[in-house]
Design a protein around this motif. Sequence first.
Motif, PDB file in Angstrom:
ATOM      1  N   ALA A   1       4.673  -4.321  -2.474  1.00  0.00           N
ATOM      2  CA  ALA A   1       4.179  -3.557  -1.454  1.00  0.00           C
ATOM      3  C   ALA A   1       3.036  -2.837  -1.840  1.00  0.00           C
ATOM      4  N   ILE A   2       2.926  -2.309  -3.285  1.00  0.00           N
ATOM      5  CA  ILE A   2       1.745  -1.584  -3.638  1.00  0.00           C
ATOM      6  C   ILE A   2       0.625  -2.495  -3.798  1.00  0.00           C
ATOM      7  N   VAL A   3       0.981  -3.642  -4.378  1.00  0.00           N
ATOM      8  CA  VAL A   3      -0.210  -4.499  -4.502  1.00  0.00           C
ATOM      9  C   VAL A   3      -0.638  -5.286  -3.368  1.00  0.00           C
ATOM     10  N   ASN A   4       0.368  -5.245  -2.312  1.00  0.00           N
ATOM     11  CA  ASN A   4      -0.382  -5.747  -0.910  1.00  0.00           C
ATOM     12  C   ASN A   4      -1.010  -4.900  -0.115  1.00  0.00           C
ATOM     13  N   PHE A   5      -0.872  -3.550  -0.424  1.00  0.00           N
ATOM     14  CA  PHE A   5      -1.397  -2.440   0.276  1.00  0.00           C
ATOM     15  C   PHE A   5      -3.003  -2.443  -0.390  1.00  0.00           C
ATOM     16  N   PHE A   6      -2.969  -2.377  -1.771  1.00  0.00           N
ATOM     17  CA  PHE A   6      -4.331  -2.101  -2.392  1.00  0.00           C
ATOM     18  C   PHE A   6      -5.136  -3.469  -2.160  1.00  0.00           C
ATOM     19  N   THR A   7      -4.441  -4.530  -2.059  1.00  0.00           N
ATOM     20  CA  THR A   7      -5.256  -5.818  -1.787  1.00  0.00           C
ATOM     21  C   THR A   7      -5.873  -5.843  -0.435  1.00  0.00           C
ATOM     22  N   GLU A   8      -5.042  -5.370   0.627  1.00  0.00           N
ATOM     23  CA  GLU A   8      -5.523  -5.552   2.059  1.00  0.00           C
ATOM     24  C   GLU A   8      -6.484  -4.368   2.172  1.00  0.00           C
TER      25      GLU A   8
ATOM     26  N   ASN B   1     -17.615  13.976  -4.405  1.00  0.00           N
ATOM     27  CA  ASN B   1     -17.832  14.909  -5.532  1.00  0.00           C
ATOM     28  C   ASN B   1     -17.861  14.164  -6.691  1.00  0.00           C
ATOM     29  N   ASP B   2     -17.279  12.855  -7.059  1.00  0.00           N
ATOM     30  CA  ASP B   2     -17.072  12.203  -8.417  1.00  0.00           C
ATOM     31  C   ASP B   2     -16.325  11.092  -8.269  1.00  0.00           C
ATOM     32  N   GLN B   3     -16.056  10.354  -9.319  1.00  0.00           N
ATOM     33  CA  GLN B   3     -15.270   9.063  -9.359  1.00  0.00           C
ATOM     34  C   GLN B   3     -14.130   9.315 -10.184  1.00  0.00           C
ATOM     35  N   TYR B   4     -12.835   8.833  -9.528  1.00  0.00           N
ATOM     36  CA  TYR B   4     -11.629   9.455 -10.254  1.00  0.00           C
ATOM     37  C   TYR B   4     -10.873   7.959 -10.567  1.00  0.00           C
ATOM     38  N   ASP B   5     -10.217   7.930 -11.527  1.00  0.00           N
ATOM     39  CA  ASP B   5      -9.257   7.068 -12.233  1.00  0.00           C
ATOM     40  C   ASP B   5      -7.710   7.425 -11.391  1.00  0.00           C
ATOM     41  N   CYS B   6      -7.219   6.457 -10.903  1.00  0.00           N
ATOM     42  CA  CYS B   6      -6.024   6.537 -10.363  1.00  0.00           C
ATOM     43  C   CYS B   6      -5.031   5.553 -10.774  1.00  0.00           C
ATOM     44  N   TYR B   7      -3.621   5.749 -10.657  1.00  0.00           N
ATOM     45  CA  TYR B   7      -2.611   4.975 -10.926  1.00  0.00           C
ATOM     46  C   TYR B   7      -1.644   4.935  -9.724  1.00  0.00           C
ATOM     47  N   ALA B   8      -1.116   3.775  -9.682  1.00  0.00           N
ATOM     48  CA  ALA B   8       0.011   3.389  -8.409  1.00  0.00           C
ATOM     49  C   ALA B   8       1.252   2.997  -9.267  1.00  0.00           C
ATOM     50  N   GLN B   9       2.152   3.538  -9.339  1.00  0.00           N
ATOM     51  CA  GLN B   9       3.381   3.468 -10.177  1.00  0.00           C
ATOM     52  C   GLN B   9       4.608   3.073  -9.154  1.00  0.00           C
ATOM     53  N   ALA B  10       5.246   1.852  -9.555  1.00  0.00           N
ATOM     54  CA  ALA B  10       6.503   1.640  -8.723  1.00  0.00           C
ATOM     55  C   ALA B  10       7.840   1.664  -9.863  1.00  0.00           C
ATOM     56  N   LEU B  11       8.464   2.512  -9.423  1.00  0.00           N
ATOM     57  CA  LEU B  11       9.692   2.735 -10.182  1.00  0.00           C
ATOM     58  C   LEU B  11      10.833   2.088  -9.502  1.00  0.00           C
ATOM     59  N   GLU B  12      10.965   0.812  -9.467  1.00  0.00           N
ATOM     60  CA  GLU B  12      12.404   0.243  -8.772  1.00  0.00           C
ATOM     61  C   GLU B  12      13.659   0.574  -8.912  1.00  0.00           C
ATOM     62  N   SER B  13      14.042   0.955 -10.256  1.00  0.00           N
ATOM     63  CA  SER B  13      15.422   1.184 -10.463  1.00  0.00           C
ATOM     64  C   SER B  13      15.658   2.696 -10.019  1.00  0.00           C
ATOM     65  N   GLN B  14      14.554   3.359  -9.765  1.00  0.00           N
ATOM     66  CA  GLN B  14      14.742   4.782  -9.111  1.00  0.00           C
ATOM     67  C   GLN B  14      14.458   4.682  -7.589  1.00  0.00           C
ATOM     68  N   GLN B  15      13.932   3.841  -7.207  1.00  0.00           N
ATOM     69  CA  GLN B  15      13.372   3.471  -5.851  1.00  0.00           C
ATOM     70  C   GLN B  15      12.583   4.708  -5.698  1.00  0.00           C
TER      71      GLN B  15
ATOM     72  N   ALA C   1      10.484   8.785  -2.269  1.00  0.00           N
ATOM     73  CA  ALA C   1      11.772   8.139  -2.494  1.00  0.00           C
ATOM     74  C   ALA C   1      11.619   6.829  -1.428  1.00  0.00           C
ATOM     75  N   VAL C   2      12.226   5.750  -1.937  1.00  0.00           N
ATOM     76  CA  VAL C   2      11.688   4.522  -1.287  1.00  0.00           C
ATOM     77  C   VAL C   2      13.259   4.044  -0.927  1.00  0.00           C
ATOM     78  N   LYS C   3      13.787   4.118   0.404  1.00  0.00           N
ATOM     79  CA  LYS C   3      15.128   3.689   0.762  1.00  0.00           C
ATOM     80  C   LYS C   3      15.201   2.036   0.558  1.00  0.00           C
ATOM     81  N   ASN C   4      16.175   1.632   0.175  1.00  0.00           N
ATOM     82  CA  ASN C   4      16.460   0.257   0.017  1.00  0.00           C
ATOM     83  C   ASN C   4      15.279  -0.533  -0.249  1.00  0.00           C
ATOM     84  N   HIS C   5      14.313  -0.131  -1.260  1.00  0.00           N
ATOM     85  CA  HIS C   5      13.216  -0.751  -1.833  1.00  0.00           C
ATOM     86  C   HIS C   5      12.332  -1.228  -0.917  1.00  0.00           C
ATOM     87  N   LEU C   6      12.225  -0.443   0.490  1.00  0.00           N
ATOM     88  CA  LEU C   6      11.367  -0.897   1.627  1.00  0.00           C
ATOM     89  C   LEU C   6      10.187   0.182   1.577  1.00  0.00           C
ATOM     90  N   LEU C   7       9.226  -0.106   1.131  1.00  0.00           N
ATOM     91  CA  LEU C   7       7.887   0.737   1.337  1.00  0.00           C
ATOM     92  C   LEU C   7       7.199   0.255   2.120  1.00  0.00           C
TER      93      LEU C   7
END
Length: 157
Positions: A15-22, A44-58, A110-116
């Motif tokens: 879902a994360i990959v799909n969002f950032f691609t689209e 004001n500037d350029q920023y490094d960002c990180y998007a992380q999926a924690l599947e087991s913790q949803q 938190a992501v219920k039922n792995h649906l984001l």
Amino acid sequence: MTPEDIPSTQPIFAAIVNFFTEDNWHYAQLEKQSTLRLAFKGKNDQYDCYAQALESQQQFIFYCLCPIKIPKSKRRAVGEFLSRANYGIIIGNFELNFDDGEIRYKTSTAVKNHLLDSDTIKQLVYTNVKMMDEYLPGIIAVTKGGVSPADAIHDLP
């Protein structure tokens, strides 16, 4: 990389990959991690960002890193500024690593039922980068301008 390239055991990451691609973001996956590294250009500037999926913790977590490291002599003052900034913020929060001077803004859910869904990702991502960009002038004022944390918060638009 597309969501189809991701194993079905990683629906949050897909879902994360799909969002950032689209949404036309450029990104790279960190090796052997369900994490994307991205860049965002604010006013004001350029920023490094990180998007992380924690599947087991949803969970989905998005971080935006401040482009400056806070020198040891200014960490207490900047910590006060960030505490003042955090007070009343509904979505997300600033974090300061007192050991190395790194500041980041964190949004997560938190992501219920792995649906984001993409609306949730969009809200968390754009709230995040907007907050970092909005508060960066205050961080700089405290760090380099000798402005007190209370005055720097008050002076923000």
